[in-house]
Design an enzyme around this catalytic site. Structure first.
Site, short mmCIF file in Angstrom:
data_model
loop_
_atom_site.label_atom_id
_atom_site.label_comp_id
_atom_site.label_asym_id
_atom_site.label_seq_id
_atom_site.Cartn_x
_atom_site.Cartn_y
_atom_site.Cartn_z
CG ASN A 7 -37.19 -35.28 34.00
OD1 ASN A 7 -37.18 -36.43 34.41
ND2 ASN A 7 -38.32 -34.62 33.77
CD GLU B 49 -42.11 -35.50 35.07
OE1 GLU B 49 -40.92 -35.90 35.10
OE2 GLU B 49 -42.68 -35.14 34.03
CG HIS C 95 -39.26 -39.08 35.03
ND1 HIS C 95 -39.75 -38.30 34.01
CD2 HIS C 95 -39.17 -40.34 34.50
CE1 HIS C 95 -39.94 -39.05 32.94
NE2 HIS C 95 -39.60 -40.29 33.21
CG ASP D 240 -45.36 -44.75 34.77
OD1 ASP D 240 -45.42 -45.76 34.04
OD2 ASP D 240 -44.35 -44.04 34.84
#
Ligand code: GLP
Length: 245
Positions: A136, A143, A138, A67
């Site tokens: 979280n 996400e 991801h 990313d």
């Protein structure tokens, strides 16, 4: 799924460095998928040490990073391109791989995502994808959301993700770009082999949900359970909520 628990993050990095070195040594044109974040820093340090000692050569290797932030030039200290140069590529000299990263400054981000998918296909797909884990749930910048995207795409980052990346931006979450480009879930799951590393207390809950919970889009890493060749490398802190620990 193979789960390996090590005493500390140093031992995780050492074991993964062995895995990487073995995977690239005998393959003519190996393709690696690489993560950023705090977790792989020790791994990259170990790979640099091996290369300096003449024990590792990545010059026949192709890499694809997961990313990149949208809108940041490669020279920006917060960009993942800069991170990779700083922690790995810049120290390898003639042993550096052919490295691909998404271009966060591309005039047409959607076209850039398509170009990236095509480049991965052209390279023959990813042989070994290394992943970190967001607190979280991801992976890359996929996400938690009601729907997940299959292929490389543009994504709006969640507040907790901007907070956890603030270290790259002088500690200020507001300075973290609001958007990024990321490989999609299918891009990741099509890798022939995946190794996820997670270390530290803050990952323990997420690690348990990822391994023992249902497949849910609000925890994108849970979909890794579908992969037939997944290894999870943890330190004791990240493994402490697992059943049996
Ligand atoms: C970032 C990256 C992820 C990475 C995650 C975890 O958000 N996009 O690919 O896995 O952070 O980071 P850390 O290793 O710092 O916990």
């Amino acid at each position: 799924m193979q789960i390996r628990v090590f005493a500390d993050e140093r031992a995780v990095a050492d074991a993964l460095a062995v895995t990487v070195a073995t995977a690239v040594r005998d393959a003519p044109h190996p393709v690696l998928g690489l993560p950023t974040g705090r977790t792989p820093v020790l791994l990259y340090k170990e790979l640099v040490e091996r290369a300096r000692a003449g024990a590792l050569d990545l010059s026949h290797v192709t890499t694809f990073n997961l990313d990149e932030f949208l809108g940041l030039p490669a020279t920006h200290p917060g960009s993942y391109r800069h991170f990779m140069e700083h922690h790995l590529f810049g120290h390898l000299g003639s042993r550096r791989p052919r490295a691909h990263l998404l271009d966060g400054t591309a005039a047409d981000p959607d076209a850039e995502c398509e170009r990236y998918e095509a480049a991965i296909a052209e390279a023959g797909g990813i042989d070994l994808q290394i992943l970190g884990l967001g607190t979280n749930g991801h992976i890359g910048f996929n996400e938690p959301a009601p729907e997940l995207r299959a292929r490389t795409h543009r994504v709006l980052l969640r507040p907790e993700t901007r907070r956890s990346n603030a270290g790259l931006f002088g500690g200020d979450p507001e300075a973290v770009p609001r958007e990024a480009l990321s490989m999609g879930m299918a891009t990741i799951l099509h890798a022939r082999r995946i190794v996820l590393i997670a270390t530290g207390d803050s990952k323990a809950r997420c690690v348990r949900q990822m391994i023992e919970g249902p497949l849910i889009t609000t925890l994108p890493a849970s979909f890794l359970q579908l992969h037939s060749r997944l290894e999870v490398m943890l330190d004791e802190a990240a493994a402490r909520e697992l059943n049996g620990n």
